[in-house]
Design a protein around this motif. Sequence first.
Motif, PDB file in Angstrom:
ATOM      1  N   ASN A 218       0.847  -0.773  -0.279  1.00 48.89           N
ATOM      2  CA  ASN A 218      -0.156  -0.379   0.024  1.00 48.89           C
ATOM      3  C   ASN A 218       1.444   1.537   0.063  1.00 48.89           C
ATOM      4  OD1 ASN A 218      -1.869   2.488   0.723  1.00 48.89           O
ATOM      5  ND2 ASN A 218      -3.141   1.127   1.715  1.00 48.89           N
ATOM      6  N   THR A 219       1.082   2.111  -1.700  1.00 50.28           N
ATOM      7  CA  THR A 219       1.434   3.561  -1.164  1.00 50.28           C
ATOM      8  C   THR A 219       1.120   4.189  -0.987  1.00 50.28           C
ATOM      9  OG1 THR A 219       1.638   3.185  -3.598  1.00 50.28           O
ATOM     10  CG2 THR A 219       3.583   1.962  -2.236  1.00 50.28           C
ATOM     11  N   SER A 220      -0.203   4.630  -0.196  1.00 52.55           N
ATOM     12  CA  SER A 220      -1.372   5.639   0.008  1.00 52.55           C
ATOM     13  C   SER A 220       0.001   6.423   1.146  1.00 52.55           C
ATOM     14  CB  SER A 220      -2.502   5.155   1.503  1.00 52.55           C
ATOM     15  OG  SER A 220      -2.988   5.021   0.277  1.00 52.55           O
ATOM     16  N   THR A 221       0.980   6.178   2.049  1.00 52.02           N
ATOM     17  CA  THR A 221       1.941   7.625   2.669  1.00 52.02           C
ATOM     18  C   THR A 221       3.363   6.490   1.826  1.00 52.02           C
ATOM     19  OG1 THR A 221       0.286   6.864   4.703  1.00 52.02           O
ATOM     20  CG2 THR A 221       2.971   7.250   4.653  1.00 52.02           C
ATOM     21  N   ILE A 222       3.905   7.370   0.858  1.00 54.35           N
ATOM     22  CA  ILE A 222       4.734   6.756  -0.130  1.00 54.35           C
ATOM     23  C   ILE A 222       6.054   7.170   0.502  1.00 54.35           C
ATOM     24  CG2 ILE A 222       5.175   9.341  -1.302  1.00 54.35           C
ATOM     25  CD1 ILE A 222       4.722   5.922  -2.937  1.00 54.35           C
ATOM     26  N   THR A 228       0.736  -5.560   2.544  1.00 54.28           N
ATOM     27  CA  THR A 228      -0.174  -5.099   2.871  1.00 54.28           C
ATOM     28  C   THR A 228      -0.789  -7.529   2.571  1.00 54.28           C
ATOM     29  OG1 THR A 228      -1.715  -5.383   0.843  1.00 54.28           O
ATOM     30  CG2 THR A 228      -1.440  -3.150   2.625  1.00 54.28           C
ATOM     31  N   TRP A 229      -0.268  -7.733   1.638  1.00 50.34           N
ATOM     32  CA  TRP A 229      -0.516  -8.989   1.089  1.00 50.34           C
ATOM     33  C   TRP A 229       0.121  -9.854   0.572  1.00 50.34           C
ATOM     34  CZ3 TRP A 229      -5.455 -11.353   1.829  1.00 50.34           C
ATOM     35  CH2 TRP A 229      -6.490 -10.708   1.815  1.00 50.34           C
ATOM     36  N   LYS A 230       1.124 -11.149   0.799  1.00 53.39           N
ATOM     37  CA  LYS A 230       2.368 -11.991   0.435  1.00 53.39           C
ATOM     38  C   LYS A 230       1.857 -12.925   0.584  1.00 53.39           C
ATOM     39  CE  LYS A 230       7.584 -12.572   1.994  1.00 53.39           C
ATOM     40  NZ  LYS A 230       8.057 -11.568   1.675  1.00 53.39           N
ATOM     41  N   ILE A 231       2.314 -13.279  -1.001  1.00 49.44           N
ATOM     42  CA  ILE A 231       1.128 -14.290  -1.815  1.00 49.44           C
ATOM     43  C   ILE A 231       2.464 -15.020  -2.306  1.00 49.44           C
ATOM     44  CG2 ILE A 231       0.171 -15.232  -3.403  1.00 49.44           C
ATOM     45  CD1 ILE A 231      -1.102 -12.527  -3.276  1.00 49.44           C
ATOM     46  N   GLY A 232       2.908 -16.918  -2.190  1.00 46.83           N
ATOM     47  CA  GLY A 232       4.175 -17.544  -2.506  1.00 46.83           C
ATOM     48  C   GLY A 232       3.250 -18.652  -3.333  1.00 46.83           C
ATOM     49  N   ILE A 233       3.789 -18.966  -5.115  1.00 52.07           N
ATOM     50  CA  ILE A 233       3.093 -20.392  -5.418  1.00 52.07           C
ATOM     51  C   ILE A 233       4.496 -21.438  -5.361  1.00 52.07           C
ATOM     52  CG2 ILE A 233       2.470 -20.586  -7.468  1.00 52.07           C
ATOM     53  CD1 ILE A 233       0.990 -17.689  -8.087  1.00 52.07           C
TER      54      ILE A 233
END
Length: 670
Positions: A218-222, A228-233
């Motif tokens: 999330n880059t709302s505060t740059i 926020t999400w860490k996805i592994g495949i």
Amino acid sequence: MYQSLSSTISLSIILLGLAACGGGSSGSPLAANGSIEKGLLRAVKNDAEFIDQFRAAYTRPVDSNNNLQAVAANEANAPSADNGGDSTSYSTTYTLENNVDELDVLKYDGDHLYIAPTLQSRCCFVSQGGAFADSASFAPPSPEQSSGIRILSTNSETATTAELSTIPLEAGEFVQGLYISETQLISIGSSQYYGPYGVQWLGIFGWQQQNLTINIYNTSTITQPELTWKIGIEGGLVDSRRIGDTLYIISRHSPYFDNIYTYPANRNEANANAQQLAAIQPQDIIPTLTINGESRPLFSPQNCLLSRDDPKRDYAYPVITSVTAINLSSPNTAQSVCFNEDSSGVYVSQKALYLSQARYTSQAGNTRIHKFKLNAGSPEYSGSADIAGQLWGPGQTDFRMSEYDDLLRVVTTIYTSDSTDLRDHQLSILRENTDTKSLDLVGSLPNTQRPQEIGKANEALYGVRFFEDRAYFVTFEQIDPLYVIDLSAPADPYIAGELEIPGFSDFLHPINSNLLLGLGQSAQNQGMVKLSLFNVSDINNPSELGSLLLGKEGGWNYSEAQYNRHAFTYLQQADGSDRLTVPVQSAYNTEQDGYVSENRLYLMEINGKTNAAAASLDLIGNIIASPAPSNNWYGGQNRSVIHNDAVFFLSGDYIWSALWSDSSQQTGPQ
């Protein structure tokens, strides 16, 4: 700095029957009624068939897998955003299809540059002869090399940048590229990367013991991006696309087992494999999907797809290809399609994803194409076709496919045993038949009514570009014939015009229906990069309006844009002129300094494009990536952004910038 993964995120773990590509139609690669009664693909019947299909790949001697050997031998010997639409104030990643975003090492949102660090092991750019470069061709590590994803603010009025933050990478984390979507930054990493097509698809070892990671910030505060999400495949990255709010990941996975003969050479080795694999279960084969620490199978066996029984196809393949759709608003609802056979490459349009196979049911071979509609983010099988010739090879081969007006246009190469003419090029135009789940042939070229070949004898196919109801093909052996193909009547395509000039073009960019750019190598000034402007307003009589030679005369010059479209930048201007940039890496010897290697970004304009006959290609200037501290060699990534009058040039891990009106006054490295 960035904040650690939020502990407030809670995941609703979907049961296996509904997760990935299993269960209901919303996550199924099957038809809406949950079955496939027609077409060249069918669903796996049960767990036992899924296991048997995998086990068969290791329990037949290699001499039975003659089709796979033929594919490998033939491939080894084979030759070689918006891209100028409505004007806007800044350029974005150059992509094959409009509104289909592509993974890249540099992203720009008009205010911030997002830069992935150079991968010294990145594979591969392609040399003029079509061979892959070895590790010695890549830049050595630099002490100043960034260890993370850099975020820089930009000022388009002064062409300057300022560093805002860096997202550090974990040990062993390799970022292959980035996406940006509103206030999200998406980073995709993989331990290895082989590209979306080519000979690497044929191997087994390369897809074992790999994992890819998708980090969403999330880059709302740059200045403080939040993970926020860490996805592994589990598996190796092939390619990816972003269409709207959906991220598509194409990955491949081959389970690893100890004491297995990967290519059993005889019956004894095959029997030993059979004994070793006698007790395997689906969970031993299916890759794992992990979202914020919670794991589940990527797909269910019954929803994997296989070719229908084919007596000519007597081998199995232990590498699974998966297409995973991730909704960026709710990543925990990710869905996957499993294709449990060998694959050769992938092409993605706005509406569909096409997976292809190189098949050898005859000496010349053919390509099987499977279409998956991208309905509401869920890939759904919708038809297949067999066409003559080979589709995939080194370079940007996905330019050989194009979907337009619900038609798929494909150009393949047929390798012959005729020493006087080793290759023929074939255009096929296909339309989906929903009743038979097939891609029916609408038209082809050459044909009995129009027998003229595409290219002279022995000419290889280099640049290919489809544009609306036209196609442009560049073939080459000693000269550069540019062919203009009229596709306005899909059932009757024909060669409308031809132009022969020295050299060849690897990359073609349509400016509009009247003008075409070609980027390649000069034949008259060997070693120089050549950019040509063609007038194609008269489809029967294409002509070259002018050209520019880029690089250092007498040296070795190469442009990454010849083989990687992301290195090419194009921006329309409100005044009707167009701006473009091309990076060129040059190597040459001087009496004073000896061997010199430098990177330049050439700035050019297309002027007078409303009158094709009077249009011009004009060189404006260049930006030189001067040596940074302790690093006088810049390899790897070369990208650029044009924003109003500012130009930002990424070479390696650093940014140089200048104003278009005075590129000699440049700043950097930043």
